[in-house]
Scaffold this active site. Structure first.
Site, PDB file in Angstrom:
ATOM      1  N   GLY A  18       5.675   5.027 112.925  1.00  0.00           N
ATOM      2  CA  GLY A  18       6.212   3.686 113.177  1.00  0.00           C
ATOM      3  C   GLY A  18       6.333   2.816 111.941  1.00  0.00           C
ATOM      4  O   GLY A  18       6.381   1.584 112.046  1.00  0.00           O
ATOM      5  N   SER A  19       6.430   3.433 110.759  1.00  0.00           N
ATOM      6  CA  SER A  19       6.508   2.595 109.549  1.00  0.00           C
ATOM      7  C   SER A  19       7.852   1.867 109.459  1.00  0.00           C
ATOM      8  O   SER A  19       7.915   0.743 108.949  1.00  0.00           O
ATOM      9  CB  SER A  19       6.249   3.425 108.288  1.00  0.00           C
ATOM     10  OG  SER A  19       7.324   4.283 108.005  1.00  0.00           O
ATOM     11  N   ASN A  20       8.915   2.488 109.946  1.00  0.00           N
ATOM     12  CA  ASN A  20      10.210   1.776 109.954  1.00  0.00           C
ATOM     13  C   ASN A  20      10.154   0.581 110.892  1.00  0.00           C
ATOM     14  O   ASN A  20      10.629  -0.509 110.563  1.00  0.00           O
ATOM     15  CB  ASN A  20      11.329   2.734 110.375  1.00  0.00           C
ATOM     16  CG  ASN A  20      11.843   3.540 109.199  1.00  0.00           C
ATOM     17  OD1 ASN A  20      12.519   3.008 108.326  1.00  0.00           O
ATOM     18  ND2 ASN A  20      11.493   4.816 109.163  1.00  0.00           N
ATOM     19  N   LYS A  97      13.047  12.004 121.273  1.00  0.00           N
ATOM     20  CA  LYS A  97      13.610  12.425 122.565  1.00  0.00           C
ATOM     21  C   LYS A  97      15.019  11.874 122.731  1.00  0.00           C
ATOM     22  O   LYS A  97      15.386  10.890 122.096  1.00  0.00           O
ATOM     23  CB  LYS A  97      12.730  11.886 123.703  1.00  0.00           C
ATOM     24  CG  LYS A  97      11.299  12.381 123.655  1.00  0.00           C
ATOM     25  CD  LYS A  97      11.224  13.812 124.118  1.00  0.00           C
ATOM     26  CE  LYS A  97       9.803  14.346 124.022  1.00  0.00           C
ATOM     27  NZ  LYS A  97       9.729  15.769 124.340  1.00  0.00           N
ATOM     28  N   ASN A 113      19.982   4.327 115.748  1.00  0.00           N
ATOM     29  CA  ASN A 113      18.963   5.277 115.297  1.00  0.00           C
ATOM     30  C   ASN A 113      19.011   5.334 113.778  1.00  0.00           C
ATOM     31  O   ASN A 113      20.065   5.149 113.176  1.00  0.00           O
ATOM     32  CB  ASN A 113      19.266   6.664 115.882  1.00  0.00           C
ATOM     33  CG  ASN A 113      18.273   7.718 115.428  1.00  0.00           C
ATOM     34  OD1 ASN A 113      17.058   7.483 115.456  1.00  0.00           O
ATOM     35  ND2 ASN A 113      18.762   8.869 114.994  1.00  0.00           N
ATOM     36  N   HIS A 115      18.260   7.877 110.523  1.00  0.00           N
ATOM     37  CA  HIS A 115      18.087   9.293 110.185  1.00  0.00           C
ATOM     38  C   HIS A 115      18.008   9.434 108.661  1.00  0.00           C
ATOM     39  O   HIS A 115      18.824   8.842 107.945  1.00  0.00           O
ATOM     40  CB  HIS A 115      19.266  10.106 110.739  1.00  0.00           C
ATOM     41  CG  HIS A 115      19.101  11.577 110.527  1.00  0.00           C
ATOM     42  ND1 HIS A 115      18.268  12.346 111.325  1.00  0.00           N
ATOM     43  CD2 HIS A 115      19.628  12.420 109.606  1.00  0.00           C
ATOM     44  CE1 HIS A 115      18.317  13.611 110.906  1.00  0.00           C
ATOM     45  NE2 HIS A 115      19.120  13.679 109.866  1.00  0.00           N
ATOM     46  N   ASP A 156      21.718  12.682 116.900  1.00  0.00           N
ATOM     47  CA  ASP A 156      22.311  12.341 115.590  1.00  0.00           C
ATOM     48  C   ASP A 156      23.838  12.406 115.533  1.00  0.00           C
ATOM     49  O   ASP A 156      24.408  12.641 114.467  1.00  0.00           O
ATOM     50  CB  ASP A 156      21.753  13.276 114.485  1.00  0.00           C
ATOM     51  CG  ASP A 156      20.233  13.225 114.401  1.00  0.00           C
ATOM     52  OD1 ASP A 156      19.657  12.154 114.665  1.00  0.00           O
ATOM     53  OD2 ASP A 156      19.621  14.259 114.070  1.00  0.00           O
ATOM     54  N   GLU A 185      14.565   3.763 103.559  1.00  0.00           N
ATOM     55  CA  GLU A 185      14.779   3.567 104.999  1.00  0.00           C
ATOM     56  C   GLU A 185      14.292   2.189 105.425  1.00  0.00           C
ATOM     57  O   GLU A 185      14.970   1.478 106.163  1.00  0.00           O
ATOM     58  CB  GLU A 185      14.025   4.632 105.796  1.00  0.00           C
ATOM     59  CG  GLU A 185      14.653   6.000 105.751  1.00  0.00           C
ATOM     60  CD  GLU A 185      13.933   6.954 106.686  1.00  0.00           C
ATOM     61  OE1 GLU A 185      13.812   6.649 107.877  1.00  0.00           O
ATOM     62  OE2 GLU A 185      13.484   8.007 106.214  1.00  0.00           O
TER      63      GLU A 185
HETATM   64  C1  GRF Z   1      12.037   8.411 109.571  1.00  0.00           C
HETATM   65  O1  GRF Z   1      12.244   9.300 108.524  1.00  0.00           O
HETATM   66  C2  GRF Z   1      13.299   8.213 110.362  1.00  0.00           C
HETATM   67  O2  GRF Z   1      14.446   8.269 109.593  1.00  0.00           O
HETATM   68  C3  GRF Z   1      13.261   9.384 111.306  1.00  0.00           C
HETATM   69  O3  GRF Z   1      11.915   9.526 111.651  1.00  0.00           O
HETATM   70  C4  GRF Z   1      11.090   8.997 110.604  1.00  0.00           C
HETATM   71  C5  GRF Z   1      10.196   7.972 111.229  1.00  0.00           C
HETATM   72  O4  GRF Z   1       9.227   7.507 110.335  1.00  0.00           O
HETATM   73  N1  GRF Z   1      14.142   9.202 112.429  1.00  0.00           N
HETATM   74  P1  GRF Z   1       8.283   6.298 110.778  1.00  0.00           P
HETATM   75  O5  GRF Z   1       7.652   6.714 112.097  1.00  0.00           O
HETATM   76  O6  GRF Z   1       9.147   5.090 110.926  1.00  0.00           O
HETATM   77  O7  GRF Z   1       7.274   6.155 109.699  1.00  0.00           O
END
Ligand code: GRF
Length: 203
Positions: A18-20, A97, A113, A115, A156, A185
């Protein structure tokens, strides 16, 4: 993007760390993004994403094939949670999922999403985590990047909303590439959501 209020309500689906998602939450908290994280949904009860939501005081739900063995009921439960929290933009941030037809239909054109590669290459089922970066390295690419796209019923494949390029260095490993990409990201997801919220990017 049109919102009923002056802040766009965000809903996250995430399976992992969940870092994003955290990067987006932090930007909302700082006031630099006119958006409000309203709900976090994870298929993984032990995910970092749910722990982060708890820490942040954001409503959170574990919804999965375990809680809802019938896929149609799981789809309904996910849609219900998003609607209950008045989500306007859905962000898949490391969600492993597929979404069900009801959620996809209701939120058509409002689910994105992220990627860690330049789609349409290096995506699809099974292309996640280190596998993406290993494939990029094996193909001898000098460039990779980050793609943000609209979500459809496949992995994707939805229309691309925004991409940024990241160089592959001669001594890169899958791990070093993953680390360099993840930083980008975080920056790029926040930047793209800001453009969606302001209307600079029309979904
Ligand atoms: C990221 O690399 C994102 O692009 C992909 O899954 C990863 C999730 O990383 N879909 P985080 O859980 O946000 O750290």
């Amino acid at each position: 993007m049109q919102s009923k209020k002056n802040r766009v309500n965000l809903g996250f689906l995430a399976s992992g760390n969940g870092s994003n998602m955290q990067a987006v939450i932090d930007t909302c908290k700082s006031g630099r993004l006119a958006a409000k994280p309203c709900v976090v949904i994870s298929n993984n009860s032990g995910s970092g994403a749910l722990a982060r939501a708890r820490q942040e005081g954001i409503p959170r739900y574990h919804l999965s094939g375990r809680t809802h063995p019938d896929p149609a009921q799981l789809d309904a439960a996910i849609l219900d949670a998003l609607l209950r929290h008045e989500v306007e933009l859905v962000i898949l941030a490391g969600y492993m999922k597929k979404l069900g037809p009801r959620t996809l239909e209701h939120y058509e054109g409002r689910i994105i999403n992220i990627h860690p590669a330049l789609l349409p290459r290096f995506g699809g089922q099974g292309m996640y985590g280190a596998r993406v970066h290993e494939a990029v390295l094996s193909a001898g690419e000098q460039e990779t990047g980050v793609t943000i796209h609209l979500v459809d019923a496949e992995y994707d494949t939805g229309p691309i909303v925004a991409q940024c390029r990241v160089p592959v260095l001669a001594d890169d490993t899958a791990e070093s590439l993953a680390q360099r990409l993840l930083k980008q990201e975080h920056r790029f997801l926040v930047e793209t959501i800001a453009k969606i919220v302001s209307g600079e990017i029309a979904l």
